[in-house]
Enzyme design. Sequence first.
Site, PDB file in Angstrom:
ATOM      1  N   LYS A 137       0.828  -1.214   0.000  1.00 23.93           N
ATOM      2  CA  LYS A 137       0.000   0.000   0.000  1.00 23.93           C
ATOM      3  C   LYS A 137       0.856   1.254   0.000  1.00 23.93           C
ATOM      4  O   LYS A 137       1.742   1.388  -0.825  1.00 23.93           O
ATOM      5  CB  LYS A 137      -0.987  -0.038   1.176  1.00 23.93           C
ATOM      6  CG  LYS A 137      -1.938  -1.214   1.083  1.00 23.93           C
ATOM      7  CD  LYS A 137      -2.797  -1.397   2.299  1.00 23.93           C
ATOM      8  CE  LYS A 137      -2.052  -2.080   3.416  1.00 23.93           C
ATOM      9  NZ  LYS A 137      -2.895  -2.671   4.429  1.00 23.93           N
ATOM     10  N   ASP A 173      -5.110  -8.025   9.422  1.00 21.95           N
ATOM     11  CA  ASP A 173      -6.455  -7.463   9.615  1.00 21.95           C
ATOM     12  C   ASP A 173      -7.570  -8.357   9.054  1.00 21.95           C
ATOM     13  O   ASP A 173      -8.689  -8.374   9.581  1.00 21.95           O
ATOM     14  CB  ASP A 173      -6.566  -6.036   9.041  1.00 21.95           C
ATOM     15  CG  ASP A 173      -6.123  -5.931   7.590  1.00 21.95           C
ATOM     16  OD1 ASP A 173      -5.496  -6.874   7.078  1.00 21.95           O
ATOM     17  OD2 ASP A 173      -6.401  -4.887   6.967  1.00 21.95           O
TER      18      ASP A 173
END
Length: 477
Positions: A137, A173
């Site tokens: 990311k 996550d």
Amino acid sequence: MSRLMATMDTEMTQGLSDDPEERRKTSLQMAPSYIRSLLDGTEDGDFLALDLGGTNFRVLLCKMCSGKCRSISRKYNLSPETRSGPAAGVFDHVAESIYMFLKEENMLDQKLPLGFSFSFPMEPLSVRRAVLTTWTKTFSCPDGVGEDVVDMLESAISRRGDIQVDVVVVLNDATGTLLAGSYVDHTCHIGAIMGTGSNMAYLEKLTNVKKWDQDFDEPSQVAIDVEWGAFGDNGSLDFLKTDFDRAIDAHSHHHGSFTFEKLFSGHYVGDLLRLILVHLTERGLMFQGRGLDKLGVWGSFKANYISDIEKDTDKNVTRTWRVLEALGLTCVASDDDVAILRYLASAVSIRAAQIVGACLSVVTRRSKRTRSTVAMDGSHYRYHPKLQHMISAWLAHYVPQTTVNNLTCSPSVLPLGSLNRDRAYRGIIVDHFKQYSLLRWRVSKHREVAALVRPSHRLELCNAIMVIHGYSTLLSA
Ligand code: BGC
């Protein structure tokens, strides 16, 4: 979609194989997390949780009691400099934020158990040890890869010397979402994220995890972190990529990798739509061929603009005009440009929903469960008005026995689980189809745009045409 689903199925099996040659073929990490049990609602007590992976870092205090969880959370912005500087700087920021949180809550003298949700690919060594495989990311630190994530956190905490925590678990996550899902719905066995990045984790029987070299004691299952963000990095999804996807990849921090998440996740999807707009504007087909100085800026079209446009239902399309205002394009935009923009926003969203729905259905089918629940989270998913509904609809289409729960608990959540599923998904599709074909009709008046869009995007324009066929088939079924 069937090719995508077949590829996913094959690569999942390869990723679980005990043969290193087979594993080398897949782009899916399929990392066993060492988490063998999910939650059952009896986990009472106070816990700290850290959530690192997006632009913001969050610290949470969770009070769990009798199957209910109340939490207080605070966000601490991570600057681009920190995200691209030494890894120690990231963890110093994390430690400082924990300090500020505990100070604010008057809890500096307490030592709470802490769960660390670290949203990057890791190779887990135990429940509280995991080695960072790569940054993704917006993170591009020059170091940290190959190091133990908990060690890096604990070192930063001891550098400060003014806080005490007991790190009990580190997890991705997607695995965290799976656990959170199981807390409220015990049939949950899949967790997925559509945020800045994207990923999926699910519960797998140990007998299917051929590479598993630990004990086979009960519970004979383990949560697998699929890391589907990198799906296709071996070229297996090249058939799905458009020129726009290739341009996104060429410009990204992580060139040549994270193929799958670049197709639709929050960090990329705004630019994806922006590149289509640039393409049309350069040919004089939108915005009178003007505004390229603004549209040409990477990152200027945010993912939440797509959600805003998709939320527009009023006659004056106020939200879409607001987006154009934020982009500085109102003086060159016409009503037709607004219609085209809405069509494109809808198309990229449909592509996202169909791809995610199809891949989730692969996991659901493999599990052979008659009832299953998918927990989903992530900023792009949470704030987009239609993704949940569309993903549910596609899941219901591919695996009619699946229920999708959105565990972000937003009040607007459609309780699909409690509806007559058949009616629910048909209703959603019919509604969306109506809106979409109205836009398509409007856009088709622009023969040039339509002509350009069709041949040059084919699968492309987010498979819009195919999606429409899909919808029609579904409707006539
Ligand atoms: C990371 C995953 C993470 C996902 C969602 C991806 O870029 O590789 O580990 O779960 O983003 O945050």
